[in-house]
Design a protein around this motif. Structure first.
Motif, PDB file in Angstrom:
ATOM      1  N   SER A 175      47.196 -66.741  23.373  1.00 11.42           N
ATOM      2  CA  SER A 175      46.590 -65.487  23.814  1.00 11.42           C
ATOM      3  C   SER A 175      45.533 -65.120  22.779  1.00 11.42           C
ATOM      4  CB  SER A 175      47.620 -64.371  23.969  1.00 11.42           C
ATOM      5  OG  SER A 175      48.180 -64.011  22.727  1.00 11.42           O
ATOM      6  N   ILE A 176      44.420 -64.627  23.274  1.00 10.25           N
ATOM      7  CA  ILE A 176      43.317 -64.266  22.393  1.00 10.25           C
ATOM      8  C   ILE A 176      42.646 -63.008  22.929  1.00 10.25           C
ATOM      9  CG2 ILE A 176      41.819 -65.930  23.572  1.00 10.25           C
ATOM     10  CD1 ILE A 176      40.357 -66.264  20.882  1.00 10.25           C
ATOM     11  N   THR A 177      42.533 -62.010  22.063  1.00  7.93           N
ATOM     12  CA  THR A 177      41.882 -60.754  22.431  1.00  7.93           C
ATOM     13  C   THR A 177      40.508 -60.728  21.782  1.00  7.93           C
ATOM     14  OG1 THR A 177      44.031 -59.668  22.559  1.00  7.93           O
ATOM     15  CG2 THR A 177      42.084 -58.242  22.421  1.00  7.93           C
ATOM     16  N   SER A 184      34.129 -64.162  20.811  1.00 13.21           N
ATOM     17  CA  SER A 184      33.490 -63.395  19.736  1.00 13.21           C
ATOM     18  C   SER A 184      34.168 -62.042  19.558  1.00 13.21           C
ATOM     19  CB  SER A 184      32.011 -63.174  20.058  1.00 13.21           C
ATOM     20  OG  SER A 184      31.358 -64.411  20.186  1.00 13.21           O
ATOM     21  N   ASP A 185      34.035 -61.518  18.357  1.00 14.47           N
ATOM     22  CA  ASP A 185      34.655 -60.242  18.008  1.00 14.47           C
ATOM     23  C   ASP A 185      36.152 -60.267  18.328  1.00 14.47           C
ATOM     24  OD1 ASP A 185      32.307 -58.951  17.018  1.00 14.47           O
ATOM     25  OD2 ASP A 185      31.667 -58.665  19.097  1.00 14.47           O
ATOM     26  N   VAL A 186      36.807 -61.299  17.826  1.00  9.76           N
ATOM     27  CA  VAL A 186      38.238 -61.491  18.059  1.00  9.76           C
ATOM     28  C   VAL A 186      39.037 -60.526  17.196  1.00  9.76           C
ATOM     29  CG1 VAL A 186      40.143 -63.126  17.847  1.00  9.76           C
ATOM     30  CG2 VAL A 186      37.915 -63.907  18.695  1.00  9.76           C
ATOM     31  N   SER A 187      39.993 -59.867  17.812  1.00  5.87           N
ATOM     32  CA  SER A 187      40.872 -58.967  17.056  1.00  5.87           C
ATOM     33  C   SER A 187      42.287 -59.521  16.940  1.00  5.87           C
ATOM     34  CB  SER A 187      40.910 -57.585  17.706  1.00  5.87           C
ATOM     35  OG  SER A 187      41.390 -57.679  19.035  1.00  5.87           O
ATOM     36  N   GLU A 188      42.660 -60.432  17.851  1.00  5.11           N
ATOM     37  CA  GLU A 188      44.012 -60.984  17.809  1.00  5.11           C
ATOM     38  C   GLU A 188      44.016 -62.392  18.396  1.00  5.11           C
ATOM     39  OE1 GLU A 188      48.349 -59.742  19.577  1.00  5.11           O
ATOM     40  OE2 GLU A 188      46.970 -58.159  18.931  1.00  5.11           O
ATOM     41  N   ALA A 212      35.708 -57.678  27.977  1.00  5.88           N
ATOM     42  CA  ALA A 212      36.515 -57.582  26.765  1.00  5.88           C
ATOM     43  C   ALA A 212      37.982 -57.510  27.170  1.00  5.88           C
ATOM     44  CB  ALA A 212      36.121 -56.348  25.965  1.00  5.88           C
ATOM     45  N   GLY A 213      38.839 -58.098  26.350  1.00  4.04           N
ATOM     46  CA  GLY A 213      40.261 -58.039  26.643  1.00  4.04           C
ATOM     47  C   GLY A 213      40.972 -59.292  26.198  1.00  4.04           C
ATOM     48  N   THR A 214      42.155 -59.496  26.759  1.00  3.01           N
ATOM     49  CA  THR A 214      42.993 -60.614  26.350  1.00  3.01           C
ATOM     50  C   THR A 214      42.949 -61.728  27.383  1.00  3.01           C
ATOM     51  OG1 THR A 214      44.453 -59.090  25.178  1.00  3.01           O
ATOM     52  CG2 THR A 214      45.312 -61.295  25.622  1.00  3.01           C
ATOM     53  N   THR A 215      42.722 -62.936  26.896  1.00  5.39           N
ATOM     54  CA  THR A 215      42.725 -64.145  27.711  1.00  5.39           C
ATOM     55  C   THR A 215      43.994 -64.919  27.383  1.00  5.39           C
ATOM     56  OG1 THR A 215      40.311 -64.286  27.807  1.00  5.39           O
ATOM     57  CG2 THR A 215      41.528 -66.342  28.114  1.00  5.39           C
ATOM     58  N   HIS A 234      50.508 -84.897  27.339  1.00  5.46           N
ATOM     59  CA  HIS A 234      50.019 -84.376  28.618  1.00  5.46           C
ATOM     60  C   HIS A 234      48.518 -84.614  28.811  1.00  5.46           C
ATOM     61  CE1 HIS A 234      53.942 -82.485  28.967  1.00  5.46           C
ATOM     62  NE2 HIS A 234      53.649 -82.302  30.229  1.00  5.46           N
ATOM     63  N   SER A 235      47.781 -84.773  27.733  1.00  3.75           N
ATOM     64  CA  SER A 235      46.347 -85.048  27.876  1.00  3.75           C
ATOM     65  C   SER A 235      46.102 -86.419  28.484  1.00  3.75           C
ATOM     66  CB  SER A 235      45.631 -84.940  26.521  1.00  3.75           C
ATOM     67  OG  SER A 235      45.948 -86.038  25.685  1.00  3.75           O
ATOM     68  N   LYS A 236      47.078 -87.299  28.394  1.00  4.45           N
ATOM     69  CA  LYS A 236      46.949 -88.663  28.933  1.00  4.45           C
ATOM     70  C   LYS A 236      47.367 -88.765  30.392  1.00  4.45           C
ATOM     71  CE  LYS A 236      45.545 -90.048  25.011  1.00  4.45           C
ATOM     72  NZ  LYS A 236      44.102 -89.937  24.847  1.00  4.45           N
ATOM     73  N   VAL A 237      48.139 -87.804  30.878  1.00  2.00           N
ATOM     74  CA  VAL A 237      48.651 -87.861  32.254  1.00  2.00           C
ATOM     75  C   VAL A 237      48.413 -86.530  32.970  1.00  2.00           C
ATOM     76  CG1 VAL A 237      50.398 -89.630  31.866  1.00  2.00           C
ATOM     77  CG2 VAL A 237      50.960 -87.259  31.433  1.00  2.00           C
ATOM     78  N   GLY A 238      47.212 -86.245  33.315  1.00  2.00           N
ATOM     79  CA  GLY A 238      46.902 -84.997  34.024  1.00  2.00           C
ATOM     80  C   GLY A 238      46.072 -84.067  33.182  1.00  2.00           C
ATOM     81  N   GLY A 239      46.704 -83.276  32.375  1.00  2.00           N
ATOM     82  CA  GLY A 239      45.997 -82.337  31.514  1.00  2.00           C
ATOM     83  C   GLY A 239      46.994 -81.512  30.738  1.00  2.00           C
ATOM     84  N   ASN A 240      46.584 -81.007  29.594  1.00  2.00           N
ATOM     85  CA  ASN A 240      47.518 -80.236  28.773  1.00  2.00           C
ATOM     86  C   ASN A 240      47.377 -78.718  28.943  1.00  2.00           C
ATOM     87  OD1 ASN A 240      45.302 -79.626  27.082  1.00  2.00           O
ATOM     88  ND2 ASN A 240      45.810 -81.283  25.659  1.00  2.00           N
ATOM     89  N   ILE A 241      46.415 -78.291  29.769  1.00  2.00           N
ATOM     90  CA  ILE A 241      46.320 -76.874  30.142  1.00  2.00           C
ATOM     91  C   ILE A 241      46.830 -76.743  31.573  1.00  2.00           C
ATOM     92  CG2 ILE A 241      44.810 -74.898  30.537  1.00  2.00           C
ATOM     93  CD1 ILE A 241      42.897 -76.020  28.450  1.00  2.00           C
ATOM     94  N   SER A 242      47.849 -75.929  31.747  1.00  2.00           N
ATOM     95  CA  SER A 242      48.388 -75.686  33.081  1.00  2.00           C
ATOM     96  C   SER A 242      47.447 -74.767  33.862  1.00  2.00           C
ATOM     97  CB  SER A 242      49.775 -75.065  32.967  1.00  2.00           C
ATOM     98  OG  SER A 242      50.241 -74.676  34.222  1.00  2.00           O
ATOM     99  N   HIS A 243      47.102 -73.640  33.243  1.00  2.00           N
ATOM    100  CA  HIS A 243      46.123 -72.721  33.821  1.00  2.00           C
ATOM    101  C   HIS A 243      45.779 -71.659  32.784  1.00  2.00           C
ATOM    102  CE1 HIS A 243      49.808 -70.456  34.651  1.00  2.00           C
ATOM    103  NE2 HIS A 243      49.073 -69.378  34.808  1.00  2.00           N
ATOM    104  N   TRP A 244      44.829 -70.817  33.133  1.00  2.00           N
ATOM    105  CA  TRP A 244      44.453 -69.721  32.239  1.00  2.00           C
ATOM    106  C   TRP A 244      44.214 -68.464  33.043  1.00  2.00           C
ATOM    107  CZ3 TRP A 244      39.029 -68.848  29.894  1.00  2.00           C
ATOM    108  CH2 TRP A 244      38.032 -69.032  30.835  1.00  2.00           C
ATOM    109  N   VAL A 245      44.284 -67.346  32.349  1.00  2.00           N
ATOM    110  CA  VAL A 245      43.962 -66.043  32.932  1.00  2.00           C
ATOM    111  C   VAL A 245      42.920 -65.428  31.999  1.00  2.00           C
ATOM    112  CG1 VAL A 245      44.843 -63.794  33.634  1.00  2.00           C
ATOM    113  CG2 VAL A 245      46.313 -65.831  33.826  1.00  2.00           C
TER     114      VAL A 245
END
Length: 106
Positions: free
Chosen positions: A94-96, A48-52, A81-84, A65-76
């Motif tokens: 990236s999403i702020t 919510s309240d996305v700026s970027e 509030a901030g950038t993910t 990759h969704s068929k063999v493991g996963g298509n997300i390696s990892h996230w931070v």
């Protein structure tokens, strides 16, 4: 569950919904609730309240990759509030935003 405690290694990003007028982004993601889990659960990650918002992704690689493991390696994730950051199979998001909410589906 608090988003800070969710591990998205080998999760699958299924869809993205961007609402420019509402300054929000939602991801439909299937992830393992614990490292010992054998099955993924579905959840909506709402920003919510996305700026970027930036995405560089390859649809074919995400699908493959969704068929063999996963298509997300990892996230931070941003702790408040901030950038993910999402590290994808051959891609990146990236999403702020001011807040993140996770809604698990039954």
């Amino acid at each position: 569950m608090s988003h800070e405690k969710i591990e998205l290694h080998d999760a699958n990003l299924k869809s993205t919904s961007v609402n420019y007028e509402g300054n929000s982004v939602a991801f439909e993601i299937d992830y393992y609730p614990t490292e010992q889990s054998k099955q993924r659960i579905s959840a909506t990650f709402k920003f919510s309240d996305v700026s970027e918002y930036n995405e560089n992704s390859n649809f074919k690689e995400l699908f493959n990759h969704s068929k063999v493991g996963g298509n997300i390696s990892h996230w931070v994730p941003a702790l408040k509030a901030g950038t993910t950051y999402f590290y994808l199979a051959r891609g990146f998001i990236s999403i702020t935003a001011k807040s993140i909410a996770v809604v698990n589906h039954a």
